[in-house]
Design a protein around this motif. Structure first.
Motif, PDB file in Angstrom:
ATOM      1  N   HIS A 110       0.738  -1.297   0.088  1.00  0.00           N
ATOM      2  CA  HIS A 110       0.173   0.082   0.057  1.00  0.00           C
ATOM      3  C   HIS A 110       0.864   1.152   0.002  1.00  0.00           C
ATOM      4  CE1 HIS A 110      -3.580   2.214   1.182  1.00  0.00           C
ATOM      5  NE2 HIS A 110      -2.574   3.036   2.024  1.00  0.00           N
ATOM      6  N   HIS A 114       1.135   4.586  -2.492  1.00  0.00           N
ATOM      7  CA  HIS A 114       1.287   5.892  -2.447  1.00  0.00           C
ATOM      8  C   HIS A 114       2.327   6.693  -2.846  1.00  0.00           C
ATOM      9  CE1 HIS A 114      -2.240   6.764   0.206  1.00  0.00           C
ATOM     10  NE2 HIS A 114      -1.893   5.869   1.053  1.00  0.00           N
ATOM     11  N   ASP A 308      -6.871   7.092   0.467  1.00  0.00           N
ATOM     12  CA  ASP A 308      -6.679   5.593   0.024  1.00  0.00           C
ATOM     13  C   ASP A 308      -7.686   5.213  -1.340  1.00  0.00           C
ATOM     14  OD1 ASP A 308      -4.810   5.261   1.783  1.00  0.00           O
ATOM     15  OD2 ASP A 308      -6.024   4.068   3.162  1.00  0.00           O
TER      16      ASP A 308
HETATM   17 ZN    ZN Z   1      -3.056   5.061   2.723  1.00  0.00          ZN
END
Ligand code: ZN
Ligand code: KG4
Length: 341
Positions: A110, A114, A308
């Protein structure tokens, strides 16, 4: 290449369809309201909500983009870090889809996603890796504050991270002390716009430290003591705005000073930033001004891609596939504490 990407690491359920570096669609079902009454994300509720939302979000992504299951060449999903059961919900759906379609499953870190989200720009958003250059990158969210040297595409080195609270967590916890609802970061930002950031002097933690690590729990404690000595201060609208502006300045100046210093030391010409706190107006403005002053180019993730989302998962997965870096195994377990290493 056409792929479906799924993200469910915390409190957003998201599905995106990516084709040849272009984000055809990026659907995000946020759970912010659900968790607001508890003052933070409740893992069990988040998982239940993901289970409820995953199928409709995936269906909507495919229907909106006009892409059918048979068109998919891969399925990408966040494997970690994040809340274990929340990650598991997305991972198992992605695994089942990839298995039934006989297509590769690409499991993505994750944070690494980003890291590359500032390179997704335009309308429709597309990957702009033609412009890629080495950078020092700040990932700043509710759960993490990490400084990374991205040496080349898919090659990076973590320089530092928070040793206690993340910057977003600090925004949210201080907002709670002030009496603002969760998540407080965006509200502090809004109130700070009309306040004077020089009214109250809060610490800039570790700002002059040699390390690239951060620490935000002391700032939160200092605001708590400050408020204990001045009961009712936050009830006055002007003082509330000045307080928010002063708190924001302490957080933002620390983030910017350490990021720019690391960029100059590492000898890169580019700074990037991503993660929820990158939505903060003060951070965007101060990073822009400080980078300009130091001859650095700045790439900020688009506001819609700071928080997100599955688009960033899909874009990274496509680059990984192109580079032959498929992290896949038939019994993929989630990795709740997967470090960005
Ligand atoms: Zn995040
Ligand atoms: O990346 P994100 O959506 O979720 C994770 O934590 O992974 O980030 C959410 C965090 C929250 O702490 C929220 O308060 C903060 O980002 N945030 C902001 C702003 N918008 C979101 N903090 C300060 N100013 C904002 N405008």
């Amino acid at each position: 290449m056409t792929l479906l990407a799924i993200e469910s690491s915390c409190d957003e359920t998201s599905a995106a369809v990516i084709r040849d570096g272009v984000v055809l669609v990026n659907i995000v079902a946020t759970q912010t309201k659900l968790h607001a009454e508890y003052g933070g994300v409740v893992p069990e509720l988040a998982t239940r909500e993901h289970l409820r939302n995953l199928t409709p979000v995936i269906r909507e992504a495919l229907a909106t983009s006009g892409v059918g299951f048979k068109d998919l060449e891969a399925v990408a999903v966040t494997r970690g870090p994040g809340l274990p059961a929340a990650l598991m919900a997305g991972l198992k759906v992605a695994e089942a889809l990839a298995y039934s379609l006989r297509k590769p499953l690409v499991t993505v870190n994750h944070h690494e996603a980003h890291l590359y989200s500032p390179w997704i720009t335009g309308e429709p958003p597309r990957a702009d890796f033609g412009a890629f250059e080495p950078s020092v990158s700040l990932i700043v969210s509710g759960g993490h504050t990490i400084l990374v040297h991205v040496e080349a595409e898919l090659r990076h080195r973590v320089l530092g991270s928070t040793i206690d609270d993340a910057a977003g967590e600090c925004f949210d916890k201080i907002a709670k002390l002030i009496g603002l609802p969760y998540p407080g970061g965006p509200l502090v930002d809004k109130l700070a716009k009309e306040g004077n950031p020089r009214t109250y002097d809060f610490p800039r933690p570790m700002i002059r430290d040699e390390t690239d690590d951060f620490s935000f729990s002391g700032l939160k404690t200092s605001v708590r003591y400050f408020l204990e000595k001045r009961p009712g201060l936050a009830d006055d609208p002007k003082q509330l705005r000045d307080l928010c502006a002063s708190v924001q300045a302490a957080i933002v100046e620390t983030l910017v000073a350490k990021t720019v210093r690391a960029a100059l030391r590492e000898g890169v010409r580019c700074v990037t930033a991503s993660g929820g706190v990158t939505c903060n107006t003060g951070l965007r403005e101060l990073l822009a001004a400080t980078c300009r002053k130091n001859g650095l180019t700045l790439r900020l993730a688009e506001r819609s891609l700071c928080t997100d989302n599955a688009a960033m998962i899909g874009i990274l997965a496509e680059r990984m596939l192109m580079a032959g870096r498929i992290e896949t195994d038939p019994d993929a377990e989630c990795k709740p504490s997967w470090p960005l290493g």
